[in-house]
Write a protein that holds these residues in place. Structure first.
Motif, PDB file in Angstrom:
ATOM      1  N   ALA A  68       1.026  -1.280  -0.122  1.00  0.00           N
ATOM      2  CA  ALA A  68      -0.044  -0.203  -0.107  1.00  0.00           C
ATOM      3  C   ALA A  68       0.962   1.186   0.097  1.00  0.00           C
ATOM      4  O   ALA A  68       0.508   2.262  -0.650  1.00  0.00           O
ATOM      5  N   GLU A  69       1.822   1.539   0.839  1.00  0.00           N
ATOM      6  CA  GLU A  69       2.714   2.383   0.903  1.00  0.00           C
ATOM      7  C   GLU A  69       3.318   2.764  -0.432  1.00  0.00           C
ATOM      8  O   GLU A  69       3.739   3.914  -0.873  1.00  0.00           O
ATOM      9  N   ALA A  70       3.783   1.483  -1.396  1.00  0.00           N
ATOM     10  CA  ALA A  70       4.410   1.811  -2.788  1.00  0.00           C
ATOM     11  C   ALA A  70       3.431   2.140  -3.492  1.00  0.00           C
ATOM     12  O   ALA A  70       3.800   2.634  -4.715  1.00  0.00           O
ATOM     13  N   ALA A  71       2.082   1.817  -3.482  1.00  0.00           N
ATOM     14  CA  ALA A  71       1.103   2.226  -4.426  1.00  0.00           C
ATOM     15  C   ALA A  71       0.636   3.770  -4.242  1.00  0.00           C
ATOM     16  O   ALA A  71       0.720   4.544  -3.510  1.00  0.00           O
ATOM     17  N   ASP A  72       0.170   4.434  -5.513  1.00  0.00           N
ATOM     18  CA  ASP A  72      -0.298   5.547  -5.534  1.00  0.00           C
ATOM     19  C   ASP A  72      -1.765   5.964  -5.343  1.00  0.00           C
ATOM     20  O   ASP A  72      -2.542   6.907  -4.860  1.00  0.00           O
ATOM     21  N   ALA A  73      -2.665   4.574  -5.530  1.00  0.00           N
ATOM     22  CA  ALA A  73      -4.110   4.480  -5.437  1.00  0.00           C
ATOM     23  C   ALA A  73      -4.311   3.209  -4.991  1.00  0.00           C
ATOM     24  O   ALA A  73      -3.751   2.290  -5.209  1.00  0.00           O
ATOM     25  N   LEU A  74      -5.805   3.008  -4.437  1.00  0.00           N
ATOM     26  CA  LEU A  74      -6.017   1.643  -3.997  1.00  0.00           C
ATOM     27  C   LEU A  74      -7.496   1.455  -4.872  1.00  0.00           C
ATOM     28  O   LEU A  74      -8.475   2.416  -5.022  1.00  0.00           O
ATOM     29  N   LEU A  75      -7.608   0.394  -5.262  1.00  0.00           N
ATOM     30  CA  LEU A  75      -8.786  -0.118  -5.828  1.00  0.00           C
ATOM     31  C   LEU A  75      -9.442  -1.398  -5.018  1.00  0.00           C
ATOM     32  O   LEU A  75      -8.603  -2.517  -5.013  1.00  0.00           O
ATOM     33  N   MET A 108      -5.125   8.557   0.433  1.00  0.00           N
ATOM     34  CA  MET A 108      -4.779   7.763  -0.889  1.00  0.00           C
ATOM     35  C   MET A 108      -6.021   7.512  -1.752  1.00  0.00           C
ATOM     36  O   MET A 108      -7.097   7.198  -1.294  1.00  0.00           O
ATOM     37  N   PRO A 109      -6.079   8.224  -2.983  1.00  0.00           N
ATOM     38  CA  PRO A 109      -7.269   8.044  -3.901  1.00  0.00           C
ATOM     39  C   PRO A 109      -7.656   6.395  -3.746  1.00  0.00           C
ATOM     40  O   PRO A 109      -6.944   5.530  -4.207  1.00  0.00           O
ATOM     41  N   ARG A 130     -16.212   1.611   1.230  1.00  0.00           N
ATOM     42  CA  ARG A 130     -15.933   3.276   1.024  1.00  0.00           C
ATOM     43  C   ARG A 130     -16.174   3.515   2.451  1.00  0.00           C
ATOM     44  O   ARG A 130     -15.272   4.542   2.693  1.00  0.00           O
ATOM     45  N   LYS A 131     -17.117   3.594   3.067  1.00  0.00           N
ATOM     46  CA  LYS A 131     -17.157   3.884   4.606  1.00  0.00           C
ATOM     47  C   LYS A 131     -16.061   3.647   5.433  1.00  0.00           C
ATOM     48  O   LYS A 131     -15.377   4.519   6.129  1.00  0.00           O
ATOM     49  N   ALA A 132     -15.441   2.449   5.405  1.00  0.00           N
ATOM     50  CA  ALA A 132     -14.303   1.900   6.242  1.00  0.00           C
ATOM     51  C   ALA A 132     -12.962   2.621   5.742  1.00  0.00           C
ATOM     52  O   ALA A 132     -12.263   2.983   6.491  1.00  0.00           O
ATOM     53  N   VAL A 133     -12.945   2.657   4.427  1.00  0.00           N
ATOM     54  CA  VAL A 133     -11.673   3.287   3.946  1.00  0.00           C
ATOM     55  C   VAL A 133     -11.624   4.799   4.376  1.00  0.00           C
ATOM     56  O   VAL A 133     -10.375   5.321   4.443  1.00  0.00           O
ATOM     57  N   ASP A 134     -12.780   5.579   4.019  1.00  0.00           N
ATOM     58  CA  ASP A 134     -12.792   6.761   4.575  1.00  0.00           C
ATOM     59  C   ASP A 134     -12.616   7.050   5.881  1.00  0.00           C
ATOM     60  O   ASP A 134     -11.699   7.965   6.227  1.00  0.00           O
ATOM     61  N   ILE A 135     -12.920   6.291   6.937  1.00  0.00           N
ATOM     62  CA  ILE A 135     -12.665   6.495   8.323  1.00  0.00           C
ATOM     63  C   ILE A 135     -11.051   6.137   8.543  1.00  0.00           C
ATOM     64  O   ILE A 135     -10.594   6.651   9.351  1.00  0.00           O
ATOM     65  N   ALA A 136     -10.851   5.248   7.615  1.00  0.00           N
ATOM     66  CA  ALA A 136      -9.230   4.961   7.836  1.00  0.00           C
ATOM     67  C   ALA A 136      -8.423   5.901   7.328  1.00  0.00           C
ATOM     68  O   ALA A 136      -7.185   5.656   7.325  1.00  0.00           O
ATOM     69  N   GLY A 137      -8.988   6.911   6.655  1.00  0.00           N
ATOM     70  CA  GLY A 137      -7.971   8.146   6.115  1.00  0.00           C
ATOM     71  C   GLY A 137      -8.011   8.047   4.766  1.00  0.00           C
ATOM     72  O   GLY A 137      -7.297   8.978   4.329  1.00  0.00           O
ATOM     73  N   GLY A 138      -8.635   7.120   3.959  1.00  0.00           N
ATOM     74  CA  GLY A 138      -8.438   7.020   2.440  1.00  0.00           C
ATOM     75  C   GLY A 138      -9.247   8.297   1.671  1.00  0.00           C
ATOM     76  O   GLY A 138     -10.161   8.840   2.490  1.00  0.00           O
ATOM     77  N   TYR A 139      -8.771   8.459   0.755  1.00  0.00           N
ATOM     78  CA  TYR A 139      -9.484   9.556  -0.094  1.00  0.00           C
ATOM     79  C   TYR A 139     -10.448   8.975  -0.970  1.00  0.00           C
ATOM     80  O   TYR A 139     -10.111   8.409  -2.223  1.00  0.00           O
ATOM     81  N   VAL A 140     -11.949   8.878  -0.818  1.00  0.00           N
ATOM     82  CA  VAL A 140     -12.767   7.870  -1.334  1.00  0.00           C
ATOM     83  C   VAL A 140     -13.057   8.684  -2.501  1.00  0.00           C
ATOM     84  O   VAL A 140     -13.500  10.002  -2.457  1.00  0.00           O
ATOM     85  N   LEU A 141     -13.148   8.013  -3.615  1.00  0.00           N
ATOM     86  CA  LEU A 141     -13.412   8.708  -5.179  1.00  0.00           C
ATOM     87  C   LEU A 141     -14.882   8.315  -5.235  1.00  0.00           C
ATOM     88  O   LEU A 141     -15.276   7.293  -5.622  1.00  0.00           O
ATOM     89  N   ALA A 180      -7.642  11.611 -10.013  1.00  0.00           N
ATOM     90  CA  ALA A 180      -7.268  11.947  -8.542  1.00  0.00           C
ATOM     91  C   ALA A 180      -5.864  11.866  -8.118  1.00  0.00           C
ATOM     92  O   ALA A 180      -5.490  12.582  -7.359  1.00  0.00           O
ATOM     93  N   THR A 181      -5.309  10.891  -8.678  1.00  0.00           N
ATOM     94  CA  THR A 181      -3.685  10.718  -8.102  1.00  0.00           C
ATOM     95  C   THR A 181      -3.024  11.838  -8.741  1.00  0.00           C
ATOM     96  O   THR A 181      -2.107  12.526  -8.022  1.00  0.00           O
ATOM     97  N   GLU A 182      -3.147  12.309  -9.946  1.00  0.00           N
ATOM     98  CA  GLU A 182      -2.547  13.438 -10.378  1.00  0.00           C
ATOM     99  C   GLU A 182      -2.924  14.675  -9.451  1.00  0.00           C
ATOM    100  O   GLU A 182      -1.973  15.278  -9.080  1.00  0.00           O
ATOM    101  N   GLU A 183      -4.241  14.982  -9.146  1.00  0.00           N
ATOM    102  CA  GLU A 183      -4.267  15.995  -8.528  1.00  0.00           C
ATOM    103  C   GLU A 183      -3.825  15.930  -7.211  1.00  0.00           C
ATOM    104  O   GLU A 183      -3.481  17.026  -6.431  1.00  0.00           O
ATOM    105  N   CYS A 184      -3.657  14.679  -6.404  1.00  0.00           N
ATOM    106  CA  CYS A 184      -3.167  14.432  -5.053  1.00  0.00           C
ATOM    107  C   CYS A 184      -1.793  14.857  -5.222  1.00  0.00           C
ATOM    108  O   CYS A 184      -1.225  15.446  -4.169  1.00  0.00           O
ATOM    109  N   ARG A 185      -1.080  14.569  -6.013  1.00  0.00           N
ATOM    110  CA  ARG A 185       0.341  14.728  -6.464  1.00  0.00           C
ATOM    111  C   ARG A 185       0.730  16.026  -6.483  1.00  0.00           C
ATOM    112  O   ARG A 185       1.686  16.889  -5.863  1.00  0.00           O
TER     113      ARG A 185
END
Length: 192
Positions: A68-75, A108-109, A130-141, A180-185
């Motif tokens: 996950a740390e090496a990734a730019d986004a999560l699917l 993370m997007p 989506r709810k769980a990832v949002d609470i975990a701090g992810g940037y839910v698209l 989204a990844t480009e916007e975050c960068r």
């Protein structure tokens, strides 16, 4: 710059339609994007703070966090089990959310897609993810969604990667992840 997308599949079954949907994302990923399926969620123990301490973190959890740390986004690719998120996927999100304040998915997007046998295509479980990832701090698209109903019938003879409609939908989700990844960068550069 390439976009690396880490994919977690909520079904452990080798021939699951959600695994096939994840394979369709790989087959149709645009140039400059690498989509990788994380293998090994079945070896991840249930999250327990007693073992999430230095020197005791299970190898499978370290492997997941490192990916996950090496990734730019999560699917996340999620079926629906009894109307909600599969335990294996929720457990992975729990491991990624810790240690508190240092989530591997922080900002993370993240997109959530999936397919299920029912009429909703697993929408309920995907909303829970989506709810769980949002609470975990992810940037839910919220604009990168895909719920494909009637999976057992729809994909009985056709792999999702060969279904023109699915290919178009998957491509759109991946493009939204890239944007989204480009916007975050860009925001990261501007804040430094």
């Amino acid at each position: 710059m390439a976009t690396n997308v880490l994919t977690l599949i909520g079904s452990l079954r080798r021939d699951s339609t959600n695994r096939q949907l994840a394979e369709a994302t790989i087959a149709n990923s645009p140039a400059g994007m690498a989509v990788e399926i994380f293998e090994g969620l079945e070896t991840l123990p249930f999250y327990n703070e007693d073992i999430d301490v230095e020197g005791q973190v299970p190898f499978s959890a370290i492997k997941l966090r490192t990916a996950a740390e090496a990734a730019d986004a999560l699917l996340l690719v999620s079926p629906e089990y009894n109307g909600t998120i599969p335990a294996v996927l929720k457990n992975a999100i729990d491991w990624l959310s810790r240690p508190f304040g240092a989530s591997a998915v922080s900002n993370m997007p993240t997109a959530v897609i999936g397919t299920a046998a029912g009429r909703s295509g697993g929408k309920g479980s995907q909303d829970e993810a989506r709810k769980a990832v949002d609470i975990a701090g992810g940037y839910v698209l919220e604009t990168a969604k895909l719920s494909i109903p009637n999976s057992l019938v729809r994909f009985a003879e056709v792999h999702p990667k060969d279904d023109a409609e699915v290919v178009g939908q998957v491509t759109e989700v991946l493009e939204r992840i890239r944007t989204a990844t480009e916007e975050c960068r860009k925001q990261l550069v501007e804040s430094n």
